[in-house]
Design a protein around this motif. Structure first.
Motif, PDB file in Angstrom:
ATOM      1  N   PHE A 437       0.810  -1.218   0.000  1.00 10.35           N
ATOM      2  CA  PHE A 437       0.000   0.000   0.000  1.00 10.35           C
ATOM      3  C   PHE A 437       0.844   1.269   0.000  1.00 10.35           C
ATOM      4  O   PHE A 437       0.305   2.376   0.001  1.00 10.35           O
ATOM      5  CB  PHE A 437      -0.975  -0.013   1.176  1.00 10.35           C
ATOM      6  CG  PHE A 437      -2.083  -1.016   1.006  1.00 10.35           C
ATOM      7  CD1 PHE A 437      -3.168  -0.750   0.186  1.00 10.35           C
ATOM      8  CD2 PHE A 437      -2.012  -2.254   1.629  1.00 10.35           C
ATOM      9  CE1 PHE A 437      -4.186  -1.677   0.009  1.00 10.35           C
ATOM     10  CE2 PHE A 437      -3.023  -3.193   1.461  1.00 10.35           C
ATOM     11  CZ  PHE A 437      -4.107  -2.905   0.649  1.00 10.35           C
ATOM     12  N   GLU A 495      -5.028  10.536   3.368  1.00 13.98           N
ATOM     13  CA  GLU A 495      -5.073   9.339   2.531  1.00 13.98           C
ATOM     14  C   GLU A 495      -6.480   8.785   2.355  1.00 13.98           C
ATOM     15  O   GLU A 495      -6.738   8.008   1.439  1.00 13.98           O
ATOM     16  CB  GLU A 495      -4.154   8.264   3.113  1.00 13.98           C
ATOM     17  CG  GLU A 495      -3.794   7.193   2.105  1.00 13.98           C
ATOM     18  CD  GLU A 495      -2.622   6.339   2.542  1.00 13.98           C
ATOM     19  OE1 GLU A 495      -2.222   5.462   1.754  1.00 13.98           O
ATOM     20  OE2 GLU A 495      -2.118   6.549   3.650  1.00 13.98           O
ATOM     21  N   ASN A 496      -7.416   9.185   3.216  1.00 14.56           N
ATOM     22  CA  ASN A 496      -8.800   8.714   3.085  1.00 14.56           C
ATOM     23  C   ASN A 496      -9.434   9.154   1.762  1.00 14.56           C
ATOM     24  O   ASN A 496     -10.422   8.571   1.324  1.00 14.56           O
ATOM     25  CB  ASN A 496      -9.651   9.237   4.245  1.00 14.56           C
ATOM     26  CG  ASN A 496      -9.327   8.538   5.549  1.00 14.56           C
ATOM     27  OD1 ASN A 496      -9.027   7.345   5.565  1.00 14.56           O
ATOM     28  ND2 ASN A 496      -9.384   9.267   6.661  1.00 14.56           N
ATOM     29  N   SER A 499      -7.978   6.183  -0.440  1.00 17.24           N
ATOM     30  CA  SER A 499      -7.909   4.814   0.078  1.00 17.24           C
ATOM     31  C   SER A 499      -9.059   3.975  -0.477  1.00 17.24           C
ATOM     32  O   SER A 499     -10.151   4.482  -0.737  1.00 17.24           O
ATOM     33  CB  SER A 499      -7.963   4.829   1.606  1.00 17.24           C
ATOM     34  OG  SER A 499      -9.178   5.426   2.046  1.00 17.24           O
TER      35      SER A 499
END
Length: 520
Positions: A437, A495-496, A499
């Protein structure tokens, strides 16, 4: 009498359900494949993680692999394999026969599209009719069209720099890709990018529409019922994204009707100046195709084809650009290295074919595609022949030692078995992509073989038709924004925003607001 009939029906139904349940568990051709009994027994198991825990089944499958091993029975009829070493067997090379799994295709409710065609033979004809328009040669010819939109995108970003206001890059990328796709495919031109508010609304509408695809898959009668109603009744019930799709259908219909009429009126029009295809639009090309029978040129079929091409051509590059720019802005060292490579170019406005030769830019784009995951839904393939799965060194996890030698060496998959390897499992395999990731372009420079496991544009004979167009967009946009704007920084974005937390044909993030930035 009525009571006796009800009791009889109930008894027969109970006997059938028990008998069918026992068959699925113990006498089914896939009964030897590991997996939870509930998944083998009923599709309601999948429904729970598709709809009740929305978009989470693809993640549940990854958990189940850790419990049951690299091959898993995930529905009564389907097998998922967490082993990229088997990818070329599942997604066979061009020419090998692989049907798609009709059960999964009904999620999009557009059977007329080339990407939603179950039959290998029908797909081959539909693809052959479209291929010239999506050829590399035609994309190069139409590069000025893409550049025009890149320049418009840069002007919008520059406007935010002057006004010192944050820019929603995800909205702009969506509007950009939607305009490029529409203007590449059709004679009618769109300009959503001219209105940032409309681009934002359209992106949100599109996402909301995709949130309903699992309901379509499990209850295919529901969209058919809605279509059967008069528009005066169904239209108020439609979500905004479906209304946008209806508007696109109407534009496509008008274009098709106009093309058909013009071909009747002047069938021998000289089109020699229109580039490699000699056609004004993709439909001009399809209507003249010799490989398609008349029924393949119906208005309904071609409307669905166009809608699906726009949906895929918009979302995939837009998501990749959002992922790329989030990570570039979150990792200044990567941005600095990329900017240095681009500034060392001798050409002020390099062509796409020149940009493709830049190793670090190419690595950044490959990594962006990997972490955007392309089509996240399980796109199972059905082989017409008996297949045997033998775990490769990339199996995740490796089969447990407790299994017999025979069990460890192979699992038989009867002809007609839907089998899939999701992009999530392929792109996050720790053996191939350590620390999967993390955004690490260097991995593509250090190991050239990684491209063998890139599935963002699918694989084999069903590989995405629009890969050349998407690549041209990605290279030109990334190069332009990185070189023209020295000061870009994230604004109220973490990052949401990129993601992957929900599978709705594409990766849905936790934060739907998108990647926002300040421009210096």
């Amino acid at each position: 009498m009525v009571l006796q009939i009800i009791q009889t029906i109930g008894a027969v139904s109970l006997v059938y359900c028990v008998g069918e349940g026992l068959r699925r568990l113990y006498a089914h051709p896939l009964s030897h494949i590991p997996g939870p009994k509930l998944a083998a027994l009923t599709w309601w198991y999948e429904f729970y993680f598709d709809v009740i825990q929305p978009g989470r089944y693809i993640f549940k499958i990854q958990e189940l692999h850790q419990e049951y091993g690299p091959i898993l029975r995930i529905t009564p009829d389907e097998v998922h394999i967490n082993d990229v070493g088997f990818v070329d067997t599942v997604y066979a090379p061009s020419g090998a026969r692989r049907d798609k799994y009709d059960y999964q295709l009904r999620a999009l409710n557009m059977p007329g599209g080339v990407g939603t065609t179950a039959s290998h033979e029908i797909h081959r004809k539909r693809r052959e009719a479209l291929a010239p328009f999506f050829s590399r040669r035609n994309v190069v010819h139409l590069e000025p069209l893409i550049r025009e939109k890149v320049e418009q995108l840069c002007q919008l970003v520059a406007g935010h720099a002057e006004e010192k206001t944050p820019v929603n890059l995800s909205d702009l990328f969506w509007g950009f890709s939607n305009d490029v796709t529409n203007n590449f495919l059709f004679a009618h031109q769109s300009n959503i990018l001219a209105d940032e508010a409309k681009a934002a609304t359209s992106r949100q509408n599109s996402n909301q529409l995709l949130l309903g695809i699992h309901v379509n898959k499990h209850f295919p009668w529901l969209p058919r019922f809605m279509e059967s109603l008069p528009l005066v009744i169904s239209k108020p019930l439609m979500p905004p994204g479906l209304l946008d799709m209806l508007e696109l259908f109407n534009r496509v219909r008008n274009e098709l009707v106009g093309l058909m009429q013009s071909k009747q009126d002047s069938p021998s029009t000289d089109q020699g100046s229109l580039g490699p295809t000699g056609k004004t639009s993709v439909y001009d090309s399809v209507l003249d195709s010799k490989v398609l029978p008349p029924e393949e040129k119906s208005l309904r079929r071609l409307q669905e084809e166009g809608a699906l091409l726009v949906l895929a051509g918009t979302d995939s590059p837009a998501k990749s650009l959002s992922v790329i720019f989030y990570h570039l802005l979150a990792n200044p060292e990567i941005m600095k290295r990329l900017r240095t490579e681009l500034e060392n170019l001798d050409t002020p406005n390099p062509a796409w074919t020149e940009l493709e030769k830049l190793p670090y830019l190419s690595a950044v784009i490959e990594e962006g595609n990997r972490l955007s995951f392309g089509v996240t839904a399980r796109m199972a393939r059905i082989s017409s022949q008996y297949e045997i799965y033998v775990p490769s060194p990339y199996a995740n996890p490796m089969p447990p030692i407790s299994l017999t030698v025979e069990q460890r060496n192979h699992w038989a998959l009867p002809a007609g078995t839907p089998m899939s390897i999701s992009t999530l499992s392929a792109h996050t395999n720790p053996t191939i992509f350590p620390n999967p990731f993390a955004f690490n372009p260097d991995r593509w420079l250090e190991d050239k073989s990684l491209k063998n496991y890139q599935m963002a544009f699918s694989r084999g004979g069903r590989k995405c038709l629009g890969i050349e167009l998407a690549n041209a967009e990605l290279y030109l946009v990334v190069a332009a924004l990185v070189t023209k704007f020295d000061k870009l920084e994230l604004h109220e974005t973490d990052e949401n925003a990129v993601s992957f937390v929900g599978d709705f044909q594409v990766a849905m993030p936790k934060d739907p607001r998108g990647v926002r930035a300040l421009v210096g």
